[in-house]
Design an enzyme around this catalytic site. Structure first.
Site, PDB file in Angstrom:
ATOM      1  N   HIS A  82       0.978  -1.029   0.004  1.00 36.18           N
ATOM      2  CA  HIS A  82      -0.034   0.121   0.062  1.00 36.18           C
ATOM      3  C   HIS A  82       0.830   1.165   0.078  1.00 36.18           C
ATOM      4  O   HIS A  82       1.818   1.289   0.695  1.00 36.18           O
ATOM      5  CB  HIS A  82      -0.656  -0.080   1.351  1.00 36.18           C
ATOM      6  CG  HIS A  82      -1.846   1.268   1.552  1.00 36.18           C
ATOM      7  ND1 HIS A  82      -3.200   1.208   0.735  1.00 36.18           N
ATOM      8  CD2 HIS A  82      -1.707   2.654   1.922  1.00 36.18           C
ATOM      9  CE1 HIS A  82      -3.410   2.431   0.746  1.00 36.18           C
ATOM     10  NE2 HIS A  82      -2.593   3.077   1.672  1.00 36.18           N
ATOM     11  N   ASP A 161     -14.705   3.479   7.684  1.00 34.32           N
ATOM     12  CA  ASP A 161     -13.533   4.390   7.221  1.00 34.32           C
ATOM     13  C   ASP A 161     -14.451   5.113   6.115  1.00 34.32           C
ATOM     14  O   ASP A 161     -13.936   6.457   5.921  1.00 34.32           O
ATOM     15  CB  ASP A 161     -12.338   3.554   6.320  1.00 34.32           C
ATOM     16  CG  ASP A 161     -11.420   4.363   6.143  1.00 34.32           C
ATOM     17  OD1 ASP A 161     -11.015   4.947   6.891  1.00 34.32           O
ATOM     18  OD2 ASP A 161     -11.171   4.599   4.882  1.00 34.32           O
ATOM     19  N   ARG A 168     -13.552  13.433   8.019  1.00 33.45           N
ATOM     20  CA  ARG A 168     -12.141  14.045   8.195  1.00 33.45           C
ATOM     21  C   ARG A 168     -11.848  14.991   7.352  1.00 33.45           C
ATOM     22  O   ARG A 168     -11.086  16.108   7.388  1.00 33.45           O
ATOM     23  CB  ARG A 168     -11.243  13.061   8.632  1.00 33.45           C
ATOM     24  CG  ARG A 168     -11.267  12.169   9.653  1.00 33.45           C
ATOM     25  CD  ARG A 168     -10.546  11.045   9.582  1.00 33.45           C
ATOM     26  NE  ARG A 168      -9.294  11.090   9.422  1.00 33.45           N
ATOM     27  CZ  ARG A 168      -8.533  10.086   8.601  1.00 33.45           C
ATOM     28  NH1 ARG A 168      -8.867   9.143   8.277  1.00 33.45           N
ATOM     29  NH2 ARG A 168      -7.147  10.632   8.428  1.00 33.45           N
ATOM     30  N   SER A 183      -7.284   3.952   9.541  1.00 31.30           N
ATOM     31  CA  SER A 183      -7.901   4.026   8.368  1.00 31.30           C
ATOM     32  C   SER A 183      -7.126   3.069   7.452  1.00 31.30           C
ATOM     33  O   SER A 183      -7.704   2.226   6.639  1.00 31.30           O
ATOM     34  CB  SER A 183      -7.846   5.475   7.715  1.00 31.30           C
ATOM     35  OG  SER A 183      -8.082   5.332   6.334  1.00 31.30           O
ATOM     36  N   LYS A 187      -8.217  -1.295   6.289  1.00 31.87           N
ATOM     37  CA  LYS A 187      -8.521  -1.614   5.061  1.00 31.87           C
ATOM     38  C   LYS A 187      -7.733  -2.774   4.673  1.00 31.87           C
ATOM     39  O   LYS A 187      -8.342  -3.683   3.930  1.00 31.87           O
ATOM     40  CB  LYS A 187      -8.666  -0.414   3.940  1.00 31.87           C
ATOM     41  CG  LYS A 187      -9.729   0.637   4.281  1.00 31.87           C
ATOM     42  CD  LYS A 187      -9.552   1.731   3.391  1.00 31.87           C
ATOM     43  CE  LYS A 187      -8.615   2.938   3.986  1.00 31.87           C
ATOM     44  NZ  LYS A 187      -8.676   3.949   3.361  1.00 31.87           N
TER      45      LYS A 187
HETATM   46  N1  URA Z   1      -5.222   7.043   3.168  1.00 31.12           N
HETATM   47  C1  URA Z   1      -6.160   6.716   3.864  1.00 31.12           C
HETATM   48  O1  URA Z   1      -6.446   5.429   3.236  1.00 31.12           O
HETATM   49  N2  URA Z   1      -6.723   6.901   4.940  1.00 31.12           N
HETATM   50  C2  URA Z   1      -6.224   8.119   5.387  1.00 31.12           C
HETATM   51  O2  URA Z   1      -6.785   8.526   6.537  1.00 31.12           O
HETATM   52  C3  URA Z   1      -5.164   8.862   4.754  1.00 31.12           C
HETATM   53  C4  URA Z   1      -4.555   8.367   3.645  1.00 31.12           C
END
Ligand code: URA
Length: 433
Positions: A82, A161, A168, A183, A187
């Site tokens: 990621h 999320d 946010r 977050s 995922k």
């Molecule tokens: N990428 C994400 O998936 N979440 C965040 O909070 C910031 C960047």
């Protein structure tokens, strides 16, 4: 339990417990706790932070707010990677086929781009017919059969999320390490791979502005991964200037293809080699970095890495001819050279502004609902530290519309020049295991 008491507790710098975090996430997803109260809590977290136990509990609660994908019926080790996002970041398009050609399975669920950053799904959709919406059974079958698939989210993964991130984004609480870490990790953990490699970017074009902040975020995510039983490692890499030369969807696919033929930009190839080595070691396919690098290079040299991309494109109903002959990918109406007006060394090449300029000519979205033009973007000819003479090409702009004077003026402002030589900044600062 009253939510206002939870806000007050965090506002006063106290740690939240499992019951309170569960109440928050469940209530927010169900809609029994309103946005304005969650906004207040996010702001309290922004200022007061969270300890490791709270972050791990929050991640776990978010992870279980929706479906968790099981990949255990796919044979072998499944690896995930990621990136925290940036400009010109086409890493998955080269890296995934490179490691899959070495025998590691990559079951990748990717996202779309927003603002100055691009998204892998938009990039693969530059390929005619490419289908990102395989159902879960098709996805698993493809990963089992050819070792690689890149798709959008199949089920309702981490709905908490989705809701929280939207909130946010409009309450100035994105840049909070506990909130970013939970977050991202919720995922990643929900998508079921055995190992996770995080490419945490710092710099102008990234969420984290300094290597130190990126390191703190990376270490936080690694601790969460370990607590929840996953081999999680991280690289800290520089996003002050764009990665590689190409910014824009089809242009980035072309650069990823060139890299699989060993004809791509050196900085981008090195990032793929480093990330690929870590992934092969995590997957126990290579025992050390030099063995891993040798395997990756062999699979570039013998053409298997490129063939793996072709195989994936065919399996996902894309046109493989566009991979074998990248000139068949979408092409913009105009290719406009932008030439240097001053002489000197490039001291700074502003990634954030370049990403925004690419977005303005159609390569990205201002808001989620915008559509994008796959053909357009920018290909840089000069990068940080390079010497430039008057009249040298700084970049080729691929566009379907003539460029405005304002756009060109802002483009020149992206190049900060120095009259004395400038040291090139390293791309990869650190690997954290
Ligand atoms: N990428 C994400 O998936 N979440 C965040 O909070 C910031 C960047």
């Amino acid at each position: 339990m009253r939510f206002v008491d939870i806000i007050e507790k965090k506002r006063d710098g106290k740690a939240l417990n499992q019951e309170e975090i569960h109440f928050w996430i469940q209530g927010y997803v169900k809609g029994t706790i309103p946005d304005y109260q969650v906004s207040a809590l996010c702001m309290a977290i922004y200022f007061q932070g969270m300890n490791d136990d709270e972050i791990a509990i929050l991640t776990n609660e978010m992870l279980h707010s929706g479906d968790v994908i099981g990949l255990s019926d796919i044979a072998g080790m499944k690896a995930d990677k990621h990136s925290t996002g940036g400009v010109g970041d086409k890493t998955s398009l080269s890296l995934a086929p490179m490691v899959a050609a070495c025998g590691l399975k990559v079951a990748k669920m990717s996202g779309r781009g927003l603002g100055h950053t691009g998204g892998t799904l938009d990039k693969v959709e530059s390929i005619e017919g490419f289908d990102i919406s395989l159902d879960e059974e098709e996805f698993k079958k493809q990963v089992n059969d050819i070792g690689l698939a890149i798709i959008g989210q199949t089920r309702q993964v981490v709905p908490a999320d989705k809701k929280l991130y939207g909130l946010r984004d409009v309450t100035a609480t994105v840049n909070s390490i506990p909130l970013i870490a939970s977050s991202i990790m919720s995922k990643k953990l929900a998508s079921g791979s055995d190992t996770i490699l995080l490419d945490v970017k710092f710099g102008e074009g990234a969420f984290m502005k300094t290597p130190h902040d990126a390191q703190v975020l990376a270490e936080t995510m690694i601790r969460i991964g370990k607590k929840l039983g996953k081999d999680t490692r991280a690289m800290i890499s520089n996003m002050n200037q764009p990665l590689g030369n190409a910014i824009g969807n089809a242009l980035e696919v072309k650069e990823a293809i060139a890299t699989l033929k060993d004809e791509g930009p050196q900085d981008f190839k090195e990032l793929c080699m480093k990330a690929g080595s870590i992934m092969l070691m995590q997957g126990k396919i290579a025992s050390d970095e030099s063995e891993a690098r040798k395997m990756l290079q062999e699979n570039i040299d013998n053409g298997n890495a490129l063939l793996k991309l072709v195989e994936m494109v065919k399996a996902q109903k894309g046109n493989p001819e566009q991979i074998l002959h990248p000139e068949k990918l979408p092409t913009a109406k105009y290719q406009i050279e932008i030439n240097a007006l001053t002489e000197g060394y490039i001291k700074n090449l502003h990634a954030l502004e370049l990403g925004t300029l690419a977005m303005l000519i159609g390569a990205g979205r201002k808001v989620k609902e915008d559509s994008i033009n796959h053909a357009v973007g920018i290909v840089l000819k000069k990068k940080d530290g390079d010497y430039v003479k008057i009249g040298d090409s700084l970049a080729t702009v691929h566009t379907d519309q003539p460029l405005t004077d304002e756009w060109i003026k802002e483009f020149y402002e992206c190049f900060e020049m120095s009259q004395t030589p400038v040291q090139k900044a390293p791309l990869i600062y650190q690997v954290i295991e």
